[in-house]
Motif scaffolding. Structure first.
Motif: not given
Length: 556
Positions: A346-352, A364-373
């Motif tokens: 998940m942190c790898g996705l958040a970094s991307q 948009g919001d980083t957390l929402e985008l990370t969860l969507a990814a």
């Protein structure tokens, strides 16, 4: 020692069973290959001859061949008429016998291997059950013993035995953890509060263990044989060093709470650790994802092939799987490995996502985008430039944030207070709106989205008539003389057409606009998005509204 011997025996029996099954199956397969080798060679010859015949035939069509060449072509054509498929060939009795034996050996290997596997599983269950019985018997005997010296001796023996058995693994695992997180002090200063609180809790637990061990040893020294004393002394020394290291590593200002609640006790440390890798992905987010994926079942499996407590696909695990408990291997079925890998993934996705936002590819919001990814794939998020307008993805993001903010947030740490620019303001805790003191609209079924929109409009002094299903509200309001357009304002009803931004594909959806922000995003309140009668808040970005187009209208 008896417990450990039985446990090792069970594990060795299971390993022997698995090895035996593999050996028998492998030997049967090799035997079948040897037995059918002449038959396979015959087929290879047929195929080679047919290829030669085709090549000569093409050469013949290109020019007039000589007598020798014509003879080769004729011979090749005769041979080409022979069977080339194994089932069409008529092998000799010897080759047929080989084939029959090969099939028989394969069946024997399959049945023997399956039987050994079943026996191995039975031995493992027997070993686990036996260990449970021995533990229970030991506990009952100790409890029934009225000799204080004997009781103290048994208790000290158990403490020493468990510490020695786990000491080496604990020290190596802790050393690896500290090395991997050698930059954690600076991160802690920047606000990684969960990691600091976890370290303080571990340090306090270690201190309590040291004190308990010391008191038991002092009280029961007379009942302990001499060879045990050096081991206990070494154990106390190791725990003291760990306590000092953790104290220096994390400091003395850690919080009393880990910030996460309702996590199964056996996984709490793993969740806190996995949720402390990066600021975006918190322990409560990790916990919410695991509930959504497997409901904390380490043996969960899906029809799509996802495995384990974090439901990794084997192809993803091949690159993302990590060793979480320091045993030297990354096992998709090991919950400690899987939870640690979940946090890193998940942190790898958040970094991307952060990198894409800096380059202007995402908003948009980083957390929402990370969860969507995580749910729909980073490619889909990049393609739309925001949370993709997929109903499943939108609901997944909303569900994870809701679980994280309510069920898995420790008491006293969830966001709360009032929200919006309307009067009266809404009282919100963890994204859930309190409806206490608000007079409900009785024209609509309780808990539906239409019920809340009509209730909230009356609450702010702008009542509206009844307009039926949500999807018909915009047309009905325009016919009734209300202003209906595409510009939001605080207090307007937002009407989602069926399927737009998570709305019902049959009835659409309505909600209340609580606030319009400077960046074009809006805050809405809605009912039945998280469950019938649950009133919650949601932020919708300007890019999402633009993508929805005429699928979203506002009644003023």
């Amino acid at each position: 020692m008896g417990h450990t011997a039985m446990e090792l025996t069970a594990r060795a029996s299971m390993a022997a069973g698995a090895t035996g099954a593999y050996a028998v199956g492998h030997a049967a397969g090799r035997t079948r290959d040897v037995m059918t080798r002449p038959q396979r060679a015959m087929v290879a010859v047929y195929k080679a001859e047919e290829k030669t015949a085709r090549q000569l035939d093409r050469a013949l069509r290109k020019g007039k061949p000589g007598a020798a060449r014509a003879k080769r072509v004729a011979d090749a054509r005769k041979r080409a008429g022979k069977p080339i498929v194994l089932s069409d060939a008529k092998p000799s009795a010897r080759i047929g016998g080989f084939a029959a034996k090969g099939k028989a050996s394969r069946r024997i290997g399959k049945h023997v291997g399956g039987g050994l596997k079943k026996a191995g599983r039975g031995v493992k269950r027997l070993g686990s059950t036996g260990l449970d019985w021995m533990d229970e018997a030991s506990a009952r005997i100790t409890a029934a013993d009225d000799d204080p010296a004997s009781q103290l001796g048994d208790a000290t023996r158990d403490l020493t035995f468990k510490a020695v058995r786990k000491g080496v693994r604990g020290v190596t695992s802790s050393a690896r953890f500290i090395w991997r997180h050698r930059h954690a002090p600076s991160r802690a200063v920047r606000g990684v509060r969960a990691a600091a609180s976890t370290g303080a809790r571990v340090a306090r637990a270690a201190a309590n263990l040291v004190r308990a061990a010391a008191s038991r040893i002092a009280a029961g020294a007379a009942s302990i044989s001499l060879p045990v004393l050096p081991i206990i002394a070494a154990m106390i020394a190791v725990l003291g060093v760990l306590l000092a290291v953790m104290g220096a590593f994390l400091g003395s200002s850690a919080s009393e709470s880990t910030g996460v609640a309702n996590v199964p006790a056996e996984y709490e440390a793993d969740v806190v650790r996995a949720g402390s890798i990066c600021p975006t992905v918190t322990p409560s987010i990790i916990a919410a994802q695991i509930e959504q994926e497997s409901n904390w079942n380490p043996k969960a499996g899906s029809s799509a092939g996802a495995q384990g407590i974090a439901q990794f696909m084997p192809s993803t695990w091949a690159s993302a799987g990590k060793d979480g408990d320091g045993d030297g291997k990354a096992d998709i079925w090991n919950p400690h490995d899987a939870i640690w890998s979940q946090g890193n993934y998940m942190c790898g996705l958040a970094s991307q996502v952060e990198t894409a936002k800096k380059s202007g590819k995402l908003t948009g919001d980083t957390l929402e985008l990370t969860l969507a990814a995580y749910n729909a794939g980073l490619g889909s998020v990049l393609r739309y430039g925001m949370v993709p307008p997929f109903e499943e993805t939108i609901n997944y993001v909303r569900r994870i944030k809701e679980l994280a903010a309510t069920k898995y947030t420790a008491t006293g740490t969830a966001e709360g207070g009032t929200v919006g620019s309307l009067e009266p303001k809404l009282t919100v805790s963890g994204g859930i709106v309190s409806t206490a003191g608000i007079t409900p609209d009785t024209r609509y079924p309780w808990g539906q989205c239409t019920w809340w929109a009509a209730t909230r409009r009356a609450d702010i002094g702008k009542p509206i008539p009844g307009w039926g299903n949500a999807a018909t509200w915009a047309g009905s309001a325009a016919s009734a003389g209300y202003t209906v357009d595409g510009s939001p304002s605080a207090g307007s009803v937002i009407v989602f057409q069926p399927g737009v931004l998570g709305a019902s594909a049959d009835y659409g959806h309505v909600a209340m606009v609580e606030e319009v922000r400077g960046d074009g995003s809006i805050l809405i309140s809605e009912s039945n998005a998280l469950g019938l009668g649950v009133v919650s808040t949601r932020e919708i970005s300007a890019s999402q509204l633009a993508a929805a187009g005429n699928g979203v209208r506002y009644i003023h």
